[in-house]
Write a protein that holds these residues in place. Sequence first.
Motif, PDB file in Angstrom:
ATOM      1  N   ALA A  49       0.827  -1.216   0.000  1.00  0.00           N
ATOM      2  CA  ALA A  49       0.000   0.000   0.000  1.00  0.00           C
ATOM      3  C   ALA A  49       0.858   1.260   0.000  1.00  0.00           C
ATOM      4  CB  ALA A  49      -0.940   0.005   1.212  1.00  0.00           C
ATOM      5  N   ASP A  50       2.087   1.149   0.544  1.00  0.00           N
ATOM      6  CA  ASP A  50       2.971   2.324   0.574  1.00  0.00           C
ATOM      7  C   ASP A  50       3.452   2.700  -0.824  1.00  0.00           C
ATOM      8  OD1 ASP A  50       4.360  -0.048   0.549  1.00  0.00           O
ATOM      9  OD2 ASP A  50       5.734   0.457   2.154  1.00  0.00           O
ATOM     10  N   ASP A  51       3.293   1.789  -1.803  1.00  0.00           N
ATOM     11  CA  ASP A  51       3.587   2.115  -3.200  1.00  0.00           C
ATOM     12  C   ASP A  51       2.341   2.596  -3.939  1.00  0.00           C
ATOM     13  OD1 ASP A  51       6.269   1.887  -3.820  1.00  0.00           O
ATOM     14  OD2 ASP A  51       6.191  -0.277  -4.128  1.00  0.00           O
ATOM     15  N   LEU A  52       1.181   2.177  -3.448  1.00  0.00           N
ATOM     16  CA  LEU A  52      -0.076   2.442  -4.151  1.00  0.00           C
ATOM     17  C   LEU A  52      -0.739   3.753  -3.756  1.00  0.00           C
ATOM     18  CD1 LEU A  52      -1.648  -1.142  -3.800  1.00  0.00           C
ATOM     19  CD2 LEU A  52      -0.691  -0.145  -5.886  1.00  0.00           C
ATOM     20  N   TYR A  53      -0.653   4.122  -2.479  1.00  0.00           N
ATOM     21  CA  TYR A  53      -1.399   5.274  -1.963  1.00  0.00           C
ATOM     22  C   TYR A  53      -0.455   6.274  -1.290  1.00  0.00           C
ATOM     23  CZ  TYR A  53      -4.933   1.601  -2.391  1.00  0.00           C
ATOM     24  OH  TYR A  53      -5.724   0.574  -2.852  1.00  0.00           O
ATOM     25  N   PRO A  54      -0.413   7.520  -1.770  1.00  0.00           N
ATOM     26  CA  PRO A  54       0.484   8.521  -1.174  1.00  0.00           C
ATOM     27  C   PRO A  54       0.292   8.701   0.326  1.00  0.00           C
ATOM     28  CG  PRO A  54      -0.378   9.335  -3.258  1.00  0.00           C
ATOM     29  CD  PRO A  54      -1.099   8.047  -2.963  1.00  0.00           C
ATOM     30  N   VAL A  55      -0.942   8.558   0.806  1.00  0.00           N
ATOM     31  CA  VAL A  55      -1.200   8.757   2.243  1.00  0.00           C
ATOM     32  C   VAL A  55      -0.534   7.646   3.074  1.00  0.00           C
ATOM     33  CG1 VAL A  55      -3.441   7.538   2.364  1.00  0.00           C
ATOM     34  CG2 VAL A  55      -2.998   9.491   3.881  1.00  0.00           C
ATOM     35  N   VAL A  56      -0.418   6.444   2.487  1.00  0.00           N
ATOM     36  CA  VAL A  56       0.274   5.352   3.181  1.00  0.00           C
ATOM     37  C   VAL A  56       1.794   5.545   3.061  1.00  0.00           C
ATOM     38  CG1 VAL A  56       0.550   2.844   3.417  1.00  0.00           C
ATOM     39  CG2 VAL A  56      -1.657   3.784   2.762  1.00  0.00           C
ATOM     40  N   SER A  57       2.242   6.029   1.900  1.00  0.00           N
ATOM     41  CA  SER A  57       3.674   6.362   1.751  1.00  0.00           C
ATOM     42  C   SER A  57       4.089   7.358   2.828  1.00  0.00           C
ATOM     43  CB  SER A  57       3.946   6.989   0.376  1.00  0.00           C
ATOM     44  OG  SER A  57       3.525   6.155  -0.665  1.00  0.00           O
ATOM     45  N   ALA A  58       3.238   8.366   3.048  1.00  0.00           N
ATOM     46  CA  ALA A  58       3.525   9.399   4.057  1.00  0.00           C
ATOM     47  C   ALA A  58       3.609   8.789   5.447  1.00  0.00           C
ATOM     48  CB  ALA A  58       2.444  10.484   4.010  1.00  0.00           C
ATOM     49  N   ALA A  59       2.685   7.884   5.762  1.00  0.00           N
ATOM     50  CA  ALA A  59       2.686   7.207   7.068  1.00  0.00           C
ATOM     51  C   ALA A  59       3.936   6.349   7.225  1.00  0.00           C
ATOM     52  CB  ALA A  59       1.432   6.338   7.205  1.00  0.00           C
ATOM     53  N   SER A  60       4.321   5.688   6.138  1.00  0.00           N
ATOM     54  CA  SER A  60       5.525   4.847   6.122  1.00  0.00           C
ATOM     55  C   SER A  60       6.766   5.677   6.445  1.00  0.00           C
ATOM     56  CB  SER A  60       5.633   4.205   4.731  1.00  0.00           C
ATOM     57  OG  SER A  60       6.906   3.704   4.475  1.00  0.00           O
ATOM     58  N   ILE A  61       6.829   6.878   5.876  1.00  0.00           N
ATOM     59  CA  ILE A  61       7.975   7.769   6.093  1.00  0.00           C
ATOM     60  C   ILE A  61       8.046   8.208   7.559  1.00  0.00           C
ATOM     61  CG2 ILE A  61       8.864  10.090   5.572  1.00  0.00           C
ATOM     62  CD1 ILE A  61       7.769   9.532   2.638  1.00  0.00           C
ATOM     63  N   LEU A  62       6.912   8.612   8.133  1.00  0.00           N
ATOM     64  CA  LEU A  62       6.916   9.055   9.539  1.00  0.00           C
ATOM     65  C   LEU A  62       7.324   7.914  10.475  1.00  0.00           C
ATOM     66  CD1 LEU A  62       3.879  11.456  10.082  1.00  0.00           C
ATOM     67  CD2 LEU A  62       6.127  11.920   9.131  1.00  0.00           C
ATOM     68  N   ALA A  63       6.827   6.717  10.189  1.00  0.00           N
ATOM     69  CA  ALA A  63       7.162   5.555  11.023  1.00  0.00           C
ATOM     70  C   ALA A  63       8.657   5.251  10.944  1.00  0.00           C
ATOM     71  CB  ALA A  63       6.349   4.341  10.584  1.00  0.00           C
ATOM     72  N   LYS A  64       9.199   5.276   9.737  1.00  0.00           N
ATOM     73  CA  LYS A  64      10.621   4.943   9.535  1.00  0.00           C
ATOM     74  C   LYS A  64      11.535   6.001  10.157  1.00  0.00           C
ATOM     75  CE  LYS A  64      13.857   2.376   7.448  1.00  0.00           C
ATOM     76  NZ  LYS A  64      14.809   2.175   8.535  1.00  0.00           N
ATOM     77  N   VAL A  65      11.184   7.272   9.991  1.00  0.00           N
ATOM     78  CA  VAL A  65      12.003   8.346  10.571  1.00  0.00           C
ATOM     79  C   VAL A  65      12.038   8.225  12.089  1.00  0.00           C
ATOM     80  CG1 VAL A  65      12.085  10.857  10.979  1.00  0.00           C
ATOM     81  CG2 VAL A  65      11.795   9.977   8.658  1.00  0.00           C
ATOM     82  N   ARG A  66      10.883   7.935  12.689  1.00  0.00           N
ATOM     83  CA  ARG A  66      10.832   7.807  14.155  1.00  0.00           C
ATOM     84  C   ARG A  66      11.634   6.608  14.627  1.00  0.00           C
ATOM     85  NH1 ARG A  66      11.705   9.849  18.669  1.00  0.00           N
ATOM     86  NH2 ARG A  66      10.561   9.005  20.431  1.00  0.00           N
TER      87      ARG A  66
END
Length: 213
Positions: free
Chosen positions: A140-157
Amino acid sequence: MKILGIDEAGKGPVIGPMCIGGVRIDEDRSNALKNLGVADSKKLSPKRRVQLAAQIKKYADGWFVYEVSPNQIDELRKLMSMNDIMVLAFGSVIEELPSDKIYADAADVKEERFGKRLLDNYMEKHPDISAPEVISKHGADDLYPVVSAASILAKVRRDELIEQIKVDLGVDIGSGYPSDPKTKKFLEEWYRENGSFPDIVRHSWKTAQKFIQ
């Protein structure tokens, strides 16, 4: 209409917490995330992720990162499967950022089953509200920008927390993943010198159990 994207970072590592990111935005503004250049966090450099995280937080209607410590994971695994833990953790993000439509990166081999479990878990606590639509997909992180954004925040933290562990211990523990030679070296040397693992290690992981046994 409010949409919510959810993704995790750190489900598999033997060291450090698991972080579940959530980003909520008005559906008609979700293109703003796409224009920022969000993508699956694994495909971005650490520096780019940090830059994007700051911009995502400005554009988002709401954001949240739920952290599950190694000790919590070990204790919960005595009672339930990792998939059950994922349902609860994703559920905590939905509680924090209630939305009309939820896009989740499926943490189960059967993506529809994971989505149904998320919805059932949420509606059990909120039987009097209209059920949100839940779309659960692998990648989903490749399919939906809103999930990509969530993926980025999770990884940065999670990256921040791993760096803090390195500072606190004064040792390079690597990425925390079982396949990382630095992580394996740290586990081996720490256990040999101390006879046990610190709280930053998931004791229930096979990689750690190998040393304990």
